[in-house]
Design a protein around this motif. Structure first.
Motif, short mmCIF file in Angstrom:
data_model
loop_
_atom_site.label_atom_id
_atom_site.label_comp_id
_atom_site.label_asym_id
_atom_site.label_seq_id
_atom_site.Cartn_x
_atom_site.Cartn_y
_atom_site.Cartn_z
N ARG A 7 -83.94 89.65 -29.01
CA ARG A 7 -83.93 91.06 -29.41
C ARG A 7 -82.58 91.45 -30.00
NH1 ARG A 7 -82.16 95.15 -26.64
NH2 ARG A 7 -82.26 94.07 -24.65
N LYS A 8 -81.51 91.04 -29.35
CA LYS A 8 -80.17 91.35 -29.85
C LYS A 8 -79.92 90.68 -31.20
CE LYS A 8 -78.07 92.23 -25.40
NZ LYS A 8 -77.10 91.80 -24.40
N THR A 9 -80.39 89.44 -31.35
CA THR A 9 -80.24 88.74 -32.62
C THR A 9 -80.98 89.47 -33.73
OG1 THR A 9 -80.10 86.65 -31.42
CG2 THR A 9 -80.56 86.52 -33.77
N MET A 10 -82.20 89.92 -33.41
CA MET A 10 -82.99 90.63 -34.41
C MET A 10 -82.33 91.96 -34.76
SD MET A 10 -86.96 91.74 -34.55
CE MET A 10 -87.41 90.07 -34.84
N GLU A 11 -81.84 92.68 -33.79
CA GLU A 11 -81.19 93.97 -34.07
C GLU A 11 -79.96 93.78 -34.95
OE1 GLU A 11 -80.52 95.60 -30.20
OE2 GLU A 11 -82.59 96.30 -30.00
N ASN A 12 -79.17 92.76 -34.67
CA ASN A 12 -78.01 92.49 -35.50
C ASN A 12 -78.41 92.16 -36.93
OD1 ASN A 12 -76.17 92.96 -33.46
ND2 ASN A 12 -76.19 90.83 -32.77
N HIS A 13 -79.49 91.38 -37.07
CA HIS A 13 -79.97 91.04 -38.40
C HIS A 13 -80.49 92.28 -39.13
CE1 HIS A 13 -81.50 88.47 -41.59
NE2 HIS A 13 -82.60 89.19 -41.56
N LEU A 14 -81.20 93.15 -38.42
CA LEU A 14 -81.72 94.36 -39.05
C LEU A 14 -80.59 95.28 -39.51
CD1 LEU A 14 -84.78 95.22 -36.75
CD2 LEU A 14 -84.83 94.38 -39.10
N TYR A 15 -79.47 95.27 -38.80
CA TYR A 15 -78.32 96.08 -39.21
C TYR A 15 -77.72 95.57 -40.52
CZ TYR A 15 -78.17 98.40 -34.65
OH TYR A 15 -78.47 99.13 -33.53
N SER A 16 -77.80 94.27 -40.73
CA SER A 16 -77.14 93.70 -41.90
C SER A 16 -78.07 93.43 -43.08
CB SER A 16 -76.43 92.40 -41.51
OG SER A 16 -77.37 91.46 -41.03
#
Length: 133
Positions: free
Chosen positions: A22-31
């Protein structure tokens, strides 16, 4: 840049990912703007699927109309008037009882006996402080 597959986004929407994923996906969605747009489209589609049926509003209004009973204004007005009269009579009766029992006299005598210390106004206090300096 590698984009996130829609299956994984659906799992994210359903909150079925591990904390790390989930954290990996959220970081990717931010960028990544493309993945964010894709995610937002998936969110809109999932919200539409979960919305209420087309006939929900009509059924709700129909059931509300069946539950509401027509009331006559004259009976409501007369019951309100009679309740008001009863309240006024009770208040007047209670006032008379308290007046004849001497409760009000006792309250007045209590306030007469209380020592009231005369307080100086704020202006007088400030003037005295200024004079003392």
């Amino acid at each position: 840049m590698k984009h996130i597959p829609k299956e994984q986004m659906n799992l994210y929407i359903l909150d079925q990912l591990t904390d790390e994923n989930r954290k990996t996906m959220e970081n990717h969605l931010y960028s990544c703007e493309a993945c964010l747009d894709s995610y937002l489209q998936l969110m809109e589609n999932s919200l539409v699927e979960d919305s209420v049926s087309d006939s929900f509003t009509e059924k709700t209004i129909a059931s509300m109309q069946l539950d509401s009973k027509p009331s006559s204004k004259s009976s409501n007005a007369s019951s309100l008037f009679s309740k008001s009269i009863i309240h006024y009579v009770l208040a007047a009766g209670l006032t008379l009882i308290l007046m004849f029992s001497g409760v009000f006299d006792n309250m007045i005598s209590l306030t007469d006996r209380a020592e009231v210390s005369p307080k100086q106004s704020l202006t007088e206090q400030l003037m005295k402080k200024q004079i003392n300096y």
